[in-house]
Design an enzyme around this catalytic site. Structure first.
Site, PDB file in Angstrom:
ATOM      1  CB  THR A   1       7.450  30.829  84.839  1.00  0.00           C
ATOM      2  OG1 THR A   1       6.475  30.727  85.298  1.00  0.00           O
ATOM      3  CG2 THR A   1       8.441  30.130  86.211  1.00  0.00           C
TER       4      THR A   1
ATOM      5  CG  ASN B   1      25.592  41.755  64.070  1.00  0.00           C
ATOM      6  OD1 ASN B   1      25.149  43.118  63.883  1.00  0.00           O
ATOM      7  ND2 ASN B   1      24.805  41.142  63.241  1.00  0.00           N
TER       8      ASN B   1
ATOM      9  CD  GLN C   1      28.308  39.922  68.179  1.00  0.00           C
ATOM     10  OE1 GLN C   1      29.627  39.563  68.797  1.00  0.00           O
ATOM     11  NE2 GLN C   1      27.707  39.210  67.773  1.00  0.00           N
TER      12      GLN C   1
ATOM     13  CB  ALA D   1      20.345  40.909  72.365  1.00  0.00           C
ATOM     14  CB  THR D   2      16.068  39.533  69.512  1.00  0.00           C
ATOM     15  OG1 THR D   2      17.177  39.283  68.721  1.00  0.00           O
ATOM     16  CG2 THR D   2      14.938  39.871  68.490  1.00  0.00           C
TER      17      THR D   2
ATOM     18  CB  ALA E   1      23.459  34.474  78.231  1.00  0.00           C
ATOM     19  CG  HIS E   2      23.580  33.319  72.420  1.00  0.00           C
ATOM     20  ND1 HIS E   2      24.052  33.161  70.949  1.00  0.00           N
ATOM     21  CD2 HIS E   2      22.733  34.279  72.339  1.00  0.00           C
ATOM     22  CE1 HIS E   2      23.352  34.005  70.179  1.00  0.00           C
ATOM     23  NE2 HIS E   2      22.528  34.772  70.962  1.00  0.00           N
TER      24      HIS E   2
ATOM     25  CB  CYS F   1      20.039  37.037  62.425  1.00  0.00           C
ATOM     26  SG  CYS F   1      20.339  36.837  64.161  1.00  0.00           S
TER      27      CYS F   1
END
Lengths: 126, 387
Positions: free
Chosen positions: B239, B153, B181, B75-76, B202-203, B322
């Site tokens: 890639t 967040n 979020q 997302a960053t 995703a995380h 963060c």
């Protein structure tokens, strides 16, 4: 942030946290704070015949700050009153593995003890 | 009470779901889909089909077309791509965002400001919501983009994206939403939302770290920030990490906010019910416009670092992971009007898929005990420590 075993021990089971009998004979109470560092401490020192009989503290701050207050209080007991004027921040910093960026907080502890030393002098001269 | 490790920091990151891990593992080894998805041979095309399937899974979850999903590293990066692409293509234009945004947006906005972009930072109310009237007043005839996060967040506060989007639409201004979020907790439907770009990761929903996506509503076209290939229609060359993309797709397919949202909310309510019984604690953020998994609580008179240390077997955050190493207090809580002491006394609890009621009860017992003990250590502390 990692904390040494001693920091953890002193935060979880501080032996000198609390207060002495307010107004008790020979009890000197002083405080110091630094709002920018988010710390406050109160030391109560009971003096007897020129010696430090008991030291108790209350503290608001990070684990290093609380542990340092406890470490200093432990070492002052049994010392002469002059010990209140001795710099303690560096010794606590080294003994407890305090991060360098927190050394300023430990100086607040010294400020409270210096005030205590002055108050003790005033008590003697009364 | 026997100490046990409890994870209540799902807003920071989540463990990869075993079903996601299994899908990822299929794309790693010799007998799996390890090929380069850009290669034309059978190995590459097999991987490419997995990537395409994952893209479809993500698109379905957010109500988008597959052609509008661009994979990134997270997302960053998606935030950077959205803001920088739009603003650098519009020199002399104006960006509106909010003081409570994630650093990925704020720091990008600051970098753009150093390059001459005019930036307006909206304030927020004490409940964390931006003022739509202030947004209306902030628009100028040079405004090119508004960037507002869906779910904060640190506090879980949910902004009214529909209302923000309607205002942007009426003025021909693009809207970017950081939804890192949101997925899996709240329904995302870009078909209904008046938004132009949405950052995804995703995380936060049991997918792998290091992968995210940017939804871009057609026919909006962005300029790339990276160069060196034609992957992702040359918008994000490099890639493609098949295993991570497949993991993200699987995570999005499994994340059902209609099913998981109420469960998370129930756990959070259980936690709040217990914590609110402690004297003086206060909840930071709007009580109802709130994502179901986040609870930000201030413990007046208790040093936040000492509390986190005292309950060390329980994983929580002081604000954003963060910013964990940053001694400055939370910019989000400061923007909401909390004093530095109160902000520093605040903890973020966040529940997740594997949180149990028993874990909540354990946490309540430990927090109550340590809050009481730390308050005793600081019994005589002055009022500024408690307000």
């Amino acid at each position: 942030m990692e904390y040494s075993a001693e920091i953890q021990h002193r935060l979880s089971s501080s032996s000198r946290c609390g207060g002495l009998q307010q107004g008790g004979e020979g009890v000197v109470t002083t405080e110091a704070e630094d709002r920018s560092l988010n710390v406050w401490v109160r030391f109560q020192v009971q003096l007897q015949r020129g010696s430090i009989r008991s030291v108790r503290f209350e503290a608001y701050g990070c684990p290093h700050f609380v542990a340092a207050a406890d470490w200093i209080a432990e070492r002052l007991e049994g010392q002469g009153v002059a010990a209140l004027r001795e710099p303690r921040a560096r010794a606590a910093y080294a003994a407890l593995g305090v991060p360098t960026e927190k050394l300023g907080k430990l100086l607040v502890l010294e400020n409270a003890l210096l005030a205590n030393a002055q108050a003790a002098d005033d008590l003697v001269t009364q | 009470m026997v100490a046990r490790a409890v994870y209540l920091d799902y807003a920071a990151t989540t463990p990869v779901d075993e079903r996601v891990a299994a899908a990822m593992a299929e794309c790693l080894e010799r007998d799996g889909h390890f090929g380069n998805p850009s290669s034309t041979h059978r190995f590459g095309q097999a991987a490419a089909r997995r990537v395409a399937a994952a893209r479809e899974q993500i698109a379905q979850r957010i109500g988008a077309g597959t052609g509008s999903i661009t994979f990134t590293s997270g997302a960053t990066e998606s935030d950077n791509l959205a803001l920088q692409s739009v603003m650098l293509a519009n020199p002399g234009r104006h960006l509106i965002t909010a003081r409570t945004e994630h650093k990925a947006v704020l720091d990008t906005a600051a970098a753009l400001a150093r390059r001459g972009v005019a930036v307006t930072y909206l304030e927020c109310a004490t409940d964390g919501l931006i003022d739509l009237n202030e947004l209306d007043a902030a628009f100028t005839d040079r405004t090119a983009l508004v960037s507002i996060m869906h779910v904060n967040n640190e506090t879980g506060v949910v902004q009214d994206i529909e209302a923000v989007g309607e205002r942007c639409r009426a003025r021909g201004v693009l809207l970017h939403v950081d939804a890192a979020q949101s997925a899996g907790k709240l329904a995302l439907d870009v078909a209904r939302w008046p938004v132009d770009m949405v950052s995804l990761t995703a995380h936060k929903i049991h997918g792998p770290k290091g992968v995210g996506a940017l939804y871009v509503r057609p026919p909006l076209s962005l300029a790339p920030l990276l160069f060196g290939g034609e992957q992702e229609r040359s918008l994000r060359p490099g890639t493609l990490p098949t295993h991570q993309i497949v993991g993200m797709g699987a995570a999005y397919a499994l994340a059902d906010p209609a099913r998981e949202g109420p469960v998370l909310d129930s756990l959070r309510q259980r936690l709040w019910a217990g914590l609110s019984a402690l004297a003086g604690v206060r909840r930071n953020g709007h009580p109802t416009r709130s994502a179901p998994h986040v609870l930000n609580i201030a413990f007046p008179g208790v040093n936040g670092e000492s509390l986190r240390h005292a309950i060390g077997e329980i994983a929580v955050s002081a604000g954003s992971a963060c910013n964990a190493d940053n001694p400055e207090s939370s910019h989000v809580l400061n923007a909401m009007g909390l004093s530095p002491a109160l902000a520093e006394s605040s903890l973020r609890f966040s529940v997740g898929r594997y949180t149990t009621p028993e874990e909540i009860d354990y946490v309540l017992g430990r927090v109550a005990a340590e809050v009481g003990r730390l308050r005793q250590i600081a019994a005589g502390a002055p009022n500024w420590c408690k307000s």
